[in-house]
Enzyme design. Structure first.
Site, short mmCIF file in Angstrom:
data_model
loop_
_atom_site.label_atom_id
_atom_site.label_comp_id
_atom_site.label_asym_id
_atom_site.label_seq_id
_atom_site.Cartn_x
_atom_site.Cartn_y
_atom_site.Cartn_z
N ARG A 93 11.45 -2.49 11.45
CA ARG A 93 9.87 -2.16 12.23
C ARG A 93 10.06 -3.34 13.27
O ARG A 93 9.93 -3.70 13.38
CB ARG A 93 9.01 -1.71 11.41
CG ARG A 93 9.18 -0.10 10.37
CD ARG A 93 7.95 0.18 9.72
NE ARG A 93 6.88 -0.06 10.31
CZ ARG A 93 4.96 0.06 9.47
NH1 ARG A 93 5.46 0.15 8.01
NH2 ARG A 93 4.76 -0.48 10.51
N ARG B 270 11.50 -7.20 5.66
CA ARG B 270 11.35 -6.06 5.29
C ARG B 270 12.04 -4.86 6.44
O ARG B 270 11.92 -4.98 7.59
CB ARG B 270 10.01 -5.01 5.35
CG ARG B 270 9.45 -3.58 5.30
CD ARG B 270 8.31 -3.06 4.85
NE ARG B 270 7.35 -3.46 6.26
CZ ARG B 270 6.11 -3.36 6.45
NH1 ARG B 270 5.61 -2.69 5.24
NH2 ARG B 270 5.80 -2.58 7.20
N ARG C 96 -9.30 1.99 8.31
CA ARG C 96 -8.61 0.47 9.37
C ARG C 96 -9.80 -0.34 9.75
O ARG C 96 -9.67 -1.39 10.70
CB ARG C 96 -7.84 -0.12 9.89
CG ARG C 96 -6.45 0.67 8.90
CD ARG C 96 -5.07 0.10 10.22
NE ARG C 96 -4.26 -0.20 9.75
CZ ARG C 96 -2.39 0.22 9.65
NH1 ARG C 96 -2.76 1.03 9.37
NH2 ARG C 96 -1.74 -1.28 9.26
N LYS D 179 1.04 -1.11 -0.32
CA LYS D 179 -0.34 -0.43 -0.20
C LYS D 179 0.73 1.50 0.70
O LYS D 179 1.03 2.17 -1.21
CB LYS D 179 -1.21 -0.11 1.07
CG LYS D 179 -2.23 -0.93 1.39
CD LYS D 179 -3.39 -0.25 1.94
CE LYS D 179 -2.21 -0.27 3.82
NZ LYS D 179 -1.61 -1.33 4.21
N ARG E 18 -0.50 -9.28 13.73
CA ARG E 18 -1.19 -7.74 12.42
C ARG E 18 -2.24 -8.12 11.53
O ARG E 18 -3.08 -8.16 11.31
CB ARG E 18 0.02 -7.15 11.92
CG ARG E 18 0.76 -6.13 13.15
CD ARG E 18 2.20 -5.76 12.26
NE ARG E 18 2.06 -4.89 10.96
CZ ARG E 18 3.15 -4.46 10.45
NH1 ARG E 18 3.76 -5.01 10.56
NH2 ARG E 18 2.22 -3.48 9.69
P1 AMP Z 1 1.22 1.19 8.72
O1 AMP Z 1 3.17 1.75 8.53
O2 AMP Z 1 0.24 1.67 8.05
O3 AMP Z 1 1.12 -0.48 8.52
O4 AMP Z 1 0.83 1.15 10.27
C1 AMP Z 1 1.64 0.79 11.49
C2 AMP Z 1 1.00 0.52 12.67
O5 AMP Z 1 0.51 2.03 13.01
C3 AMP Z 1 -0.28 -0.11 12.94
O6 AMP Z 1 -0.28 -1.24 12.86
C4 AMP Z 1 -1.23 0.58 13.84
O7 AMP Z 1 -0.65 0.01 15.01
C5 AMP Z 1 -1.20 2.04 13.91
N1 AMP Z 1 -1.41 2.64 12.42
C6 AMP Z 1 -2.19 3.19 11.12
N2 AMP Z 1 -3.30 3.37 11.26
C7 AMP Z 1 -3.85 3.25 11.77
C8 AMP Z 1 -5.23 3.35 12.07
N3 AMP Z 1 -6.14 4.06 10.72
N4 AMP Z 1 -6.38 3.05 12.75
C9 AMP Z 1 -5.09 2.29 13.90
N5 AMP Z 1 -3.65 1.60 13.89
C10 AMP Z 1 -3.40 2.27 12.57
#
Ligand code: AMP
Ligand code: ZN
Length: 209
Positions: free
Chosen positions: A153, A122, A88, A13, A164
């Site tokens: 990460r 990653r 989400r 994404k 996740r």
């Molecule tokens: P990402 O970089 O999009 O994979 O997001 C990393 C982490 O940030 C996720 O695993 C969540 O803990 C948090 N996060 C990001 N976007 C959201 C969202 N829309 N709702 C809740 N938690 C989020």
């Protein structure tokens, strides 16, 4: 156009959103990036979010919704944007529908097996956020853009990755139906190589312009 990129963690994404945003000249709004920046800057939001993120759990809806609400009011969002990683949950989707008019939801689909492989392989640049795949780095450990040493990460550690994916299936996958019912869903096969995925996304978006 106001666009949502939907898909499991590791579907590409972020990478695709960045490419398409450059092509369309609109901003990429990544809640994950904004939350990580908040943690780095030690803000109240960052403090609230950190434990959830490290554990691979979702940050509470109210926190994320507030961030997005504020961000969408910025001047650069007037001509469209891509939401990457938001909404989400159904709760977030409902809140979004009150403040934004969404034109298309691109769903990037990838099987769980390849997601586990991709996420645990990653690395990211701690400075610019660029993602890398260990199997494509050929032993290189630095960012090609700024030379920073790449890191994994915390939430890409193998034990967190499965959690996740579980969170995705429970909380986020229902959005596929939600947007299907609204007639906004555009499916793209995320298992193809990166360039083909970009092409497929541009094709489905073209149909909406
Ligand atoms: P990402 O970089 O999009 O994979 O997001 C990393 C982490 O940030 C996720 O695993 C969540 O803990 C948090 N996060 C990001 N976007 C959201 C969202 N829309 N709702 C809740 N938690 C989020
Ligand atoms: Zn970098």
């Amino acid at each position: 156009m106001n666009i949502i990129f939907l898909g499991p963690p590791g579907a590409g994404k972020g990478t695709q959103a960045q490419l398409i945003c450059q092509k369309l000249g609109i901003p990429q709004i990544s809640t994950g990036d904004m939350l990580r920046a908040a943690i780095t800057n030690g803000t109240q939001t960052g403090l609230e979010a950190k434990a959830y993120m490290d554990a691979g759990q979702l940050v509470p809806d109210a926190v994320v919704i507030a961030i997005v609400k504020e961000r969408l009011q910025a001047e650069d969002c007037k001509d469209g944007y891509i939401l990457d990683g938001f909404p989400r949950t159904v709760e977030q989707a409902k809140a979004l529908s009150e403040i934004a008019d969404i034109h298309a939801v691109v769903n990037i689909a990838v099987s769980d097996e390849s997601l586990v492989r991709r996420l645990s392989g990653r690395l990211v640049c701690p400075v610019c956020g660029a993602p890398y795949r260990t199997d494509r780095l050929g032993g290189e450990t630095k960012c090609a853009v700024d030379g920073a040493t790449l890191i994994q990460r915390d939430d890409d550690k193998p034990e967190t990755v499965l959690g996740r994916l579980q969170v995705y299936h429970q909380k986020t996958a229902p959005l596929i139906d939600f947007y299907q019912r609204e007639g906004l869903l555009r499916n793209v096969d995320g298992a193809q190589d990166q360039e083909s995925v970009t092409g497929a996304i541009l094709t489905v978006l073209e149909a909406d312009r």
